[in-house]
Design a protein around this motif. Structure first.
Motif, short mmCIF file in Angstrom:
data_model
loop_
_atom_site.label_atom_id
_atom_site.label_comp_id
_atom_site.label_asym_id
_atom_site.label_seq_id
_atom_site.Cartn_x
_atom_site.Cartn_y
_atom_site.Cartn_z
N LEU A 152 0.83 -1.20 0.00
CA LEU A 152 0.00 0.00 0.00
C LEU A 152 0.86 1.25 0.00
O LEU A 152 0.53 2.25 -0.66
N ASN A 153 1.97 1.23 0.72
CA ASN A 153 2.86 2.39 0.78
C ASN A 153 3.46 2.67 -0.60
O ASN A 153 3.48 3.82 -1.07
N CYS A 154 3.96 1.61 -1.27
CA CYS A 154 4.55 1.81 -2.60
C CYS A 154 3.49 2.26 -3.61
O CYS A 154 3.75 3.14 -4.43
N SER A 155 2.32 1.67 -3.55
CA SER A 155 1.26 2.07 -4.48
C SER A 155 0.82 3.50 -4.24
O SER A 155 0.56 4.25 -5.19
N TYR A 156 0.76 3.92 -2.98
CA TYR A 156 0.36 5.29 -2.67
C TYR A 156 1.40 6.28 -3.17
O TYR A 156 1.06 7.32 -3.73
N GLN A 157 2.69 5.97 -2.96
CA GLN A 157 3.74 6.90 -3.39
C GLN A 157 3.75 7.05 -4.91
O GLN A 157 3.99 8.15 -5.43
N SER A 158 3.52 5.95 -5.64
CA SER A 158 3.53 6.04 -7.10
C SER A 158 2.31 6.79 -7.63
O SER A 158 2.37 7.41 -8.69
N THR A 159 1.21 6.75 -6.89
CA THR A 159 -0.01 7.42 -7.35
C THR A 159 -0.09 8.86 -6.87
O THR A 159 -0.67 9.71 -7.54
N TYR A 160 0.51 9.16 -5.71
CA TYR A 160 0.38 10.49 -5.11
C TYR A 160 0.97 11.58 -5.99
O TYR A 160 0.46 12.69 -6.03
N GLN A 161 2.04 11.27 -6.73
CA GLN A 161 2.69 12.30 -7.53
C GLN A 161 1.77 12.84 -8.63
O GLN A 161 1.85 14.01 -8.98
N ASP A 162 0.93 12.00 -9.16
CA ASP A 162 0.08 12.41 -10.27
C ASP A 162 -1.40 12.37 -9.93
O ASP A 162 -2.24 12.37 -10.83
N MET A 163 -1.74 12.32 -8.63
CA MET A 163 -3.15 12.12 -8.29
C MET A 163 -4.01 13.32 -8.67
O MET A 163 -5.15 13.15 -9.11
N LEU A 164 -3.49 14.54 -8.53
CA LEU A 164 -4.28 15.71 -8.90
C LEU A 164 -4.52 15.74 -10.40
O LEU A 164 -5.62 16.08 -10.86
N GLY A 165 -3.49 15.36 -11.17
CA GLY A 165 -3.68 15.31 -12.62
C GLY A 165 -4.69 14.26 -13.02
O GLY A 165 -5.54 14.50 -13.89
N PHE A 166 -4.62 13.09 -12.39
CA PHE A 166 -5.61 12.05 -12.68
C PHE A 166 -7.01 12.49 -12.27
O PHE A 166 -8.00 12.16 -12.94
N ALA A 167 -7.11 13.22 -11.16
CA ALA A 167 -8.43 13.70 -10.73
C ALA A 167 -9.01 14.68 -11.74
O ALA A 167 -10.21 14.63 -12.06
N ARG A 168 -8.17 15.56 -12.28
CA ARG A 168 -8.67 16.49 -13.30
C ARG A 168 -9.05 15.76 -14.59
O ARG A 168 -10.03 16.12 -15.26
N LEU A 169 -8.26 14.75 -14.95
CA LEU A 169 -8.62 13.95 -16.12
C LEU A 169 -9.94 13.22 -15.92
O LEU A 169 -10.75 13.11 -16.85
N ASN A 170 -10.15 12.73 -14.71
CA ASN A 170 -11.42 12.06 -14.42
C ASN A 170 -12.59 13.02 -14.51
O ASN A 170 -13.65 12.68 -15.05
N ARG A 171 -12.39 14.24 -14.02
CA ARG A 171 -13.45 15.25 -14.13
C ARG A 171 -13.71 15.59 -15.60
O ARG A 171 -14.87 15.72 -16.01
#
Length: 388
Positions: free
Chosen positions: A234-253
């Motif tokens: 979970l820690n590794c998955s969170y770190q890899s996703t956290y860097q681009d999470m805002l960008g992914f959230a905007r893409l989802n919107r």
């Protein structure tokens, strides 16, 4: 209604309120979803937008989890309508209007409560779509969906070890009632992993050495090894996703906006475009009319302080074929001279500080002196003089 009023004291007001709430759900929620799913299914089959799942053809919109969850919720509401206790008590309500507790509803009350609990969970699951209104909440939901796969892998591995140790423990020669067969053993092993196994049961296992050794090996394998492995994943998955999470959230919107646009009426879209007034020219400042096609957003004057005007204005034709006009006195105006002079002074101060630092590091055998003096001429230059 089932969650709030289901445990309230029975009274005419409570029964009428519960019946009205359930009627609203059946008519406006289930009815609207049945109409929407029927329309989507017919539309996908007409367009040929189907997906082959084994030997069945499934409409494409059900491949998205929101569509599948909405269809499942519709089915649950239809089952609730069939199990509705109020309908089963219509003929024998014992003089109580809209009651759900009578002899005719004894067999359906429990199934109705189970289905209503599942429908309640589906409502809240679909409610998570509202997270798109906040970028931070949408990013958090996105991270949760990204790490679900890691949790699923952990549950798969845990189930494998539970089944393996349950079969092994059941094969032992022991008469512990908690581990009498495979289903009971698996249940107790799940309790051990989740910390729900009482300490007194561990004391009873002391009379069975082989059983105690097997349980100890299970605890080391699952509680110590697999749970810590899950935390690392979970820690590794969170770190890899956290860097681009805002960008992914905007893409989802943006994806939701593009998927919703075809369902917007043309007159409503034109009304929205007219409300933006994109054909009007916006102001760069008070009385400074700029270009059209933009949206003017006001902000405090202290938010972004600008001392240099970044807009260059030239008179004449605006044709793209016309040559770009040259600035008059380019590089010779007073502001540019002051800027160059300021930069030269900064460079001179840096050289002075670096020179004095190297002189102090030179040693005490000889003494050196450095001095500098500057004079500003008409062109804004700076000269240095040194004497040693």
């Amino acid at each position: 209604a089932q969650s709030i009023l289901g445990h309230a004291k029975s009274s005419p007001e409570v029964r009428i309120s519960m019946f009205a709430a359930r009627l609203f759900i059946y008519l406006f929620s289930m009815g609207q979803m049945m109409f929407a799913h029927t329309r989507n299914i017919i539309r996908d089959f007409k367009r040929g937008a189907v997906v082959q799942v084994w030997r069945c053809k499934v409409p494409e919109y059900l491949c998205v989890w929101q569509g599948f969850a909405s269809l499942l919720l519709t089915i649950l509401l239809a089952i609730m309508l069939c199990f509705e206790p109020v309908l089963h008590c219509m003929q024998n309500n014992e003089g109580r209007l809209f009651t759900g507790k009578c002899a005719g509803s004894e067999d359906v009350r429990y199934p109705y409560s189970v289905v209503s609990a599942a429908a309640m969970l589906m409502y809240f699951l679909l409610l998570s779509d509202l997270s798109v209104f906040s970028t931070r909440v949408s990013a958090f939901v996105l991270i949760c969906t990204r790490v679900v796969s890691e949790v699923a892998l952990f549950l798969f591995g845990l189930t494998f070890f539970v089944l393996a140790f349950a079969c092994a423990v059941s094969a032992l020669e022991q008469d512990n009632p908690d581990f009498s067969d495979i289903p009971n053993s698996a249940l107790q092993l799940y309790k051990i992993t989740l910390g729900m196994f009482s300490g007194s049961n561990f004391d009873i296992m002391m009379d069975y050495p082989a059983l105690m050794v097997a349980i100890f090996a299970y605890v080391v394998t699952t509680v110590i090894f697999m749970l810590n492995l899950l935390i690392a994943q979970l820690n590794c998955s969170y770190q890899s996703t956290y860097q681009d999470m805002l960008g992914f959230a905007r893409l989802n919107r943006g994806k939701i906006v593009t998927e919703t646009m075809p369902s917007v009426a043309k007159w409503r879209w034109q009304k929205f475009v007219r409300s933006l007034r994109l054909d009007e020219r916006v102001e760069f400042g008070e009385g400074d009319i700029g270009l059209s096609g933009g949206i003017q957003v006001w902000e405090p004057a202290s938010a972004n302080i600008t001392t240099v005007d970044m807009i260059r204005r030239f008179g004449g034709s605006t044709s793209p074929a016309a040559q770009w006009p040259e600035e008059e006195n380019a590089g010779d105006d007073e502001e540019d001279r002051f800027d160059r002079m300021e930069k030269l002074i900064e460079k001179a101060m840096k050289r002075m500080s670096s020179g004095s630092g190297s002189g102090r590091k030179g040693g005490g055998g000889s003494s050196t002196g450095q001095g500098s003096s500057g004079a500003q001429d008409e062109s804004g230059g700076v000269s240095e003089q040194g004497s040693e």
